[in-house]
Write a protein that holds these residues in place. Structure first.
Motif, PDB file in Angstrom:
ATOM      1  N   SER A  16      47.039  34.100  34.634  1.00  0.00           N
ATOM      2  CA  SER A  16      46.229  34.351  36.219  1.00  0.00           C
ATOM      3  C   SER A  16      47.081  33.849  37.350  1.00  0.00           C
ATOM      4  CB  SER A  16      44.875  33.652  36.089  1.00  0.00           C
ATOM      5  OG  SER A  16      44.207  34.463  35.160  1.00  0.00           O
ATOM      6  N   SER A  59      45.405  34.761  28.813  1.00  0.00           N
ATOM      7  CA  SER A  59      45.400  35.368  29.692  1.00  0.00           C
ATOM      8  C   SER A  59      45.976  34.819  30.980  1.00  0.00           C
ATOM      9  CB  SER A  59      43.886  35.902  29.993  1.00  0.00           C
ATOM     10  OG  SER A  59      43.955  36.611  31.230  1.00  0.00           O
ATOM     11  N   ARG A 112      43.053  37.668  37.608  1.00  0.00           N
ATOM     12  CA  ARG A 112      44.095  37.957  36.398  1.00  0.00           C
ATOM     13  C   ARG A 112      45.380  38.816  36.594  1.00  0.00           C
ATOM     14  NH1 ARG A 112      44.247  42.280  33.794  1.00  0.00           N
ATOM     15  NH2 ARG A 112      44.900  42.348  31.527  1.00  0.00           N
TER      16      ARG A 112
END
Length: 299
Positions: free
Chosen positions: A267, A265, A163
């Motif tokens: 990554s 998110s 991440r």
């Protein structure tokens, strides 16, 4: 020997060096009986007695004498080939092209500082950037891409990830846009003209679903493939762009959406066969450091 046993090569080296089953066993930390079995196997494999008794000691056969000059070099070569690479990278002479797949927004924001960081440390490296049109693990599996940046989803199960940062969608408008003259309410937001960035050409998404729950519909007048295209339209017109906060251009004004939508998110993804490769590890660290420094995320 149809299936070579490298342990036999070690045993042969010890036997030839010591001329003694007992001493060879001690050198390799084996029992005397285990070393005797190794000698029996070696005799069968080579078709030669190798060590024969002469009174109270063992003496080498002519074949063993010849092997004693070859086996140490063979064993050293095997050990060298299988040893962990502890050598540091020579960054000043590293000449390699690293490939990165990411959406246009990520490339727009991070490509320049990433390249500057890379060239400062390794001036002969190159960066190959490719826009990520769909989620597909094939480029990573086949080595066409060294690293991919994006939102995790259904992906190749073996892919390794890290991440990088959390992001949220905002509305972007040119300075002086009428939307910015007062608090941005769902009604005022919906009454604007909108441009949507979608690789698949979709015109609706979570924002529209949230507006629909309030009985509102926004007017989407353009669909573009990437966030930089959406910002360019917003920059030159009264159209509002919906973009991630991380890619907002400094010449546009960003404002929170008046409805709640899920964040994302971001990554990094890479294939496990390159996980410990020194050059690939260096490249990944360049990407991680560039992104984390820019976003202020903890390392």
């Amino acid at each position: 020997m149809a299936n070579p046993d490298l342990n036999l090569l070690r045993a042969l080296d010890a036997l030839l060096a010591t001329g003694s089953v007992t001493e060879a066993a001690a050198r390799l930390g084996l029992s005397v009986s285990a070393m005797s079995r190794n000698l029996t196997r070696l005799r069968k494999v080579t078709g030669d007695p190798l060590l024969v008794r002469a009174g109270s000691r063992l003496v080498p056969s002519p074949r063993a004498v010849a092997l004693s000059a070859e086996v140490p070099a063979l064993l050293a070569g095997v050990e060298s080939a299988l040893a962990r690479d502890e050598h540091g990278l020579e960054l000043k002479t590293l000449s390699r092209t690293f490939s990165l797949r990411a959406n246009e927004g990520f490339i727009h924001r991070f490509a320049a500082p990433l390249l500057q960081r890379m060239l400062s440390a390794a001036p002969q490296t190159r960066l190959k950037l490719a826009a990520k049109r769909v989620k597909d693990g094939t480029p990573l599996r086949e080595g066409a891409a060294d690293l991919e940046i994006g939102v995790l989803g259904e992906f190749a199960p073996e892919i390794l990830t890290r991440r990088l940062f959390d992001d949220e969608f905002i509305a972007a408008a040119r300075p002086g846009h009428a939307l910015l003259d007062a608090p941005v309410t769902p009604e005022r937001f919906a009454n604007c003209l909108h441009v949507v960035a979608s690789r698949r050409g979709q015109t609706t998404g979570p924002v529209d679903e949230a507006l629909a729950r309030l009985g509102l519909v926004r007017k989407v007048v353009a669909v573009v493939p990437g966030f930089p295209d959406a910002m360019e339209i917003a920059r030159r017109s009264d159209v509002i762009a919906q973009i991630p906060r991380s890619v907002l251009s400094p010449d546009l004004v960003g404002t929170d959406l008046p409805v709640s939508v899920p964040g994302i998110s971001v990554s990094a993804m890479w294939h496990p066969r390159f996980d410990v490769d020194p050059e690939q590890k260096w490249f990944r660290e360049m990407v991680f450091e560039t992104v984390l420094k820019s976003t202020g995320e903890p390392s």
